[in-house]
Design an enzyme around this catalytic site. Sequence first.
Site, PDB file in Angstrom:
ATOM      1  N   HIS A 171       0.841  -1.200   0.000  1.00 56.25           N
ATOM      2  CA  HIS A 171       0.000   0.000   0.000  1.00 56.25           C
ATOM      3  C   HIS A 171       0.878   1.252   0.000  1.00 56.25           C
ATOM      4  CE1 HIS A 171      -3.017  -2.770   1.580  1.00 56.25           C
ATOM      5  NE2 HIS A 171      -3.938  -1.830   1.520  1.00 56.25           N
ATOM      6  N   ASN A 202       8.300  -4.177   3.386  1.00 49.10           N
ATOM      7  CA  ASN A 202       6.872  -3.847   3.563  1.00 49.10           C
ATOM      8  C   ASN A 202       6.391  -4.208   4.969  1.00 49.10           C
ATOM      9  OD1 ASN A 202       4.154  -3.130   2.850  1.00 49.10           O
ATOM     10  ND2 ASN A 202       3.726  -5.290   2.449  1.00 49.10           N
TER      11      ASN A 202
END
Length: 296
Positions: A136, A168
């Site tokens: 994201h 991430n």
Amino acid sequence: MTKCWQPLTFATIGFLIGLIYKEFESQFQVFAAQPVSDPSSYISSTKTDLVDVVSDVMQLGFPSYDTVRVRKSYVLGYDRRNKIPNWVCENLTPDLIRHNPNVTRRKTEYFEDESIHPYFRATLADYRGSGYDRGHLAPSGDHKRSQEMMNDTFVLSNMAPQVGVGFNQDAWNDLEIHVRRLVPKYKSVFVCSGPLFLPRRMNATRTKEGRKFVTYEVIGENNVAVPTHFYKILACETDGNLFDMEAYIMPNQYIAKSKPLTDFMVSQEAIERAAGLLFFNQLKKSDFRTINGKTS
Ligand SMILES: *[C@@H]1O[C@H](CO)[C@@H](O)[C@H](O)[C@H]1NC(C)=O
Ligand SMILES: *[C@@H]1O[C@H](CO)[C@@H](O)[C@H](O)[C@H]1NC(C)=O
């Protein structure tokens, strides 16, 4: 010809083209065509002439309009060639990020962005089995006011391929948590995040510097680009209408837990030059109280 006349003209032309082509996005494109340095040399004709040129030359259609998408609680600029966002901007307030026990990641699902032309759309299949996380850019954890808002962060146009373990799920996540911890200390925090493709020197020797290349992997049928780096830049709004600025570039790779976030701080200009973007350009230098923790 005065400087303030110009944006107005382009706004007008943008608006007219918008009407002609019934394309909301076109307004952004005409703004993008505006040269930054010495615009006076570029514009020697009148407003009407410019509209004529556009309606003549472009009557079969524009190859592109700047692809801006307004989502439920953030805004993104999409990179159609790389099938990932160029930039994703948020304005974080305590109210937006406050934990609502009814809102949960378990109720979300990744989905493809149907508003992007199929040629340029990243698909779920592109990421499947790639070994990369769907990372994201506007984090789901920033959008907890409603389930709808959290859901909306799972659109693939808000994603780029990110190394999972060590990035991430670790260093980049730590940076996102750091940002959320700042939010209660300010009126609001403006954040822009995105990918970078930075050059590296190849075949350097003791006597030669080596030539510079940008190399990156692409995944899936659609060749979704795997960025070499990611940036995040923040303008934190104080009660006195001054801003504290922080800017980071992190490599898209395993980063050791022991490395502090401050190791990744860079100047705003470093990100802007590498990304080809300008951030927070409504602010003046004197609007910044601190930059990367130092009084400016
Ligand atoms: C959560 O859902 C319950 C039941 O629908 C509702 O009564 C409550 O107000 C909700 N809480 C929030 C913070 O929205
Ligand atoms: C959120 O997404 C899930 C999964 O697609 C869906 O079942 C749910 O209805 C969505 N909720 C809202 C409020 O949009």
